[in-house]
Design an enzyme around this catalytic site. Structure first.
Site, short mmCIF file in Angstrom:
data_model
loop_
_atom_site.label_atom_id
_atom_site.label_comp_id
_atom_site.label_asym_id
_atom_site.label_seq_id
_atom_site.Cartn_x
_atom_site.Cartn_y
_atom_site.Cartn_z
N ASP A 108 0.84 -1.21 0.00
CA ASP A 108 0.00 0.00 0.00
C ASP A 108 0.87 1.25 0.00
OD1 ASP A 108 -2.36 -1.70 1.97
OD2 ASP A 108 -2.80 -0.69 0.08
N ASP A 115 -10.86 -4.08 -0.76
CA ASP A 115 -9.76 -3.72 0.13
C ASP A 115 -10.28 -2.78 1.22
OD1 ASP A 115 -6.58 -1.94 -0.41
OD2 ASP A 115 -7.55 -2.70 1.40
C1 DX5 Z 1 -6.51 1.51 3.02
C2 DX5 Z 1 -5.55 0.36 2.91
C3 DX5 Z 1 -6.08 -0.76 3.78
C4 DX5 Z 1 -5.22 -1.98 3.86
C5 DX5 Z 1 -5.99 -3.14 4.48
O1 DX5 Z 1 -5.93 2.62 2.50
O2 DX5 Z 1 -5.44 -0.04 1.57
O3 DX5 Z 1 -7.34 -1.10 3.27
O4 DX5 Z 1 -4.82 -2.32 2.61
O5 DX5 Z 1 -6.42 -2.73 5.73
P1 DX5 Z 1 -7.36 -3.63 6.67
O6 DX5 Z 1 -7.46 -5.01 6.08
O7 DX5 Z 1 -6.65 -3.62 7.98
O8 DX5 Z 1 -8.67 -2.92 6.68
#
Ligand code: DX5
Length: 213
Positions: free
Chosen positions: A37, A172
């Site tokens: 990310d 996501d």
């Molecule tokens: C948001 C990020 C998150 C990450 C996953 O900007 O992209 O979504 O990847 O986070 P969790 O699975 O902890 O919500």
């Protein structure tokens, strides 16, 4: 979606950066992709990491770079050089259709697949007829891990699936065993999860639960 065709992509945003390689090793046998990310502190408030961090990671997982950045074109080359095999940029950062198509073409020229991401508040009309390898339907407002899943995105996933039966639809944000089930039901076949995997003592079981197993 059949559970065998589901791709699971742990997001390293929620991993312990002090032992990042060991964290990646702990999911490598169980997951399919690894999501990186990238946040620039401008498109989203947080700053995460750049290509040098990706260069340090050794893995057989497919490297999926999610560019949460205002100028994705400026970042593509460095992440491809660092090992990206898939790159997703945000439609909100590249509003012109012609520019989106140009970025997809640039990414594909480097033997990388290309994805376009849309935030929860962005209607999918914006990308309906695009030639792209993946659509990422954000199920949180991008910028950090551990947020609550936004259920109102589910109809969008179902609508894209009904119009694009063969499209890879990634979700996501707030993805755990429960929300993974409703996303699979709606038609998502690529699930990114950070906190629900990296906070689990048994990461293999956490990943299996996202597949519905
Ligand atoms: C948001 C990020 C998150 C990450 C996953 O900007 O992209 O979504 O990847 O986070 P969790 O699975 O902890 O919500």
């Amino acid at each position: 979606m059949s559970t065998s065709s589901i791709i699971i992509a742990p997001s390293i945003l929620s991993a312990d950066f002090g032992r990042l390689q060991q964290e990646v090793d702990s999911v490598e046998q169980h997951a399919d992709w690894l999501q990186v990310d990238v946040m620039d502190g401008h498109f989203v408030p947080n700053l995460s990491f750049g290509a040098p961090v990706l260069r340090c990671i050794k893995t057989s997982l497919l490297i999926d770079v999610h560019l949460m950045v205002s100028n994705p074109e400026a970042r593509i080359q460095e992440f491809i050089d660092a090992g990206a095999q898939h790159i997703t940029f945000h439609a909100e950062a590249v509003p012109q259709r012609s520019d989106q198509e140009r970025l997809v073409s640039i990414i594909r020229q480097h033997k990388c697949t290309a994805g376009i991401a849309i935030n929860p508040e962005t209607h999918h009309d914006a990308i309906q007829t695009m030639d792209v390898d993946l659509v990422l339907c954000m199920t949180v407002h991008p910028g950090k891990g551990g947020q609550k899943f936004i259920e109102s995105v589910l109809p969008k996933i179902a609508s894209i699936r009904s119009q694009h039966p063969h499209m890879m639809i990634q979700v996501d944000g707030g993805i755990d065993a429960k929300t993974a089930a409703v996303c699979r039901e709606a038609g998502a076949n690529n699930l990114v999860s950070g906190s629900s995997i990296f906070s689990a003592a048994d990461r293999a079981a956490a990943i299996r639960s996202l597949r519905g197993l």
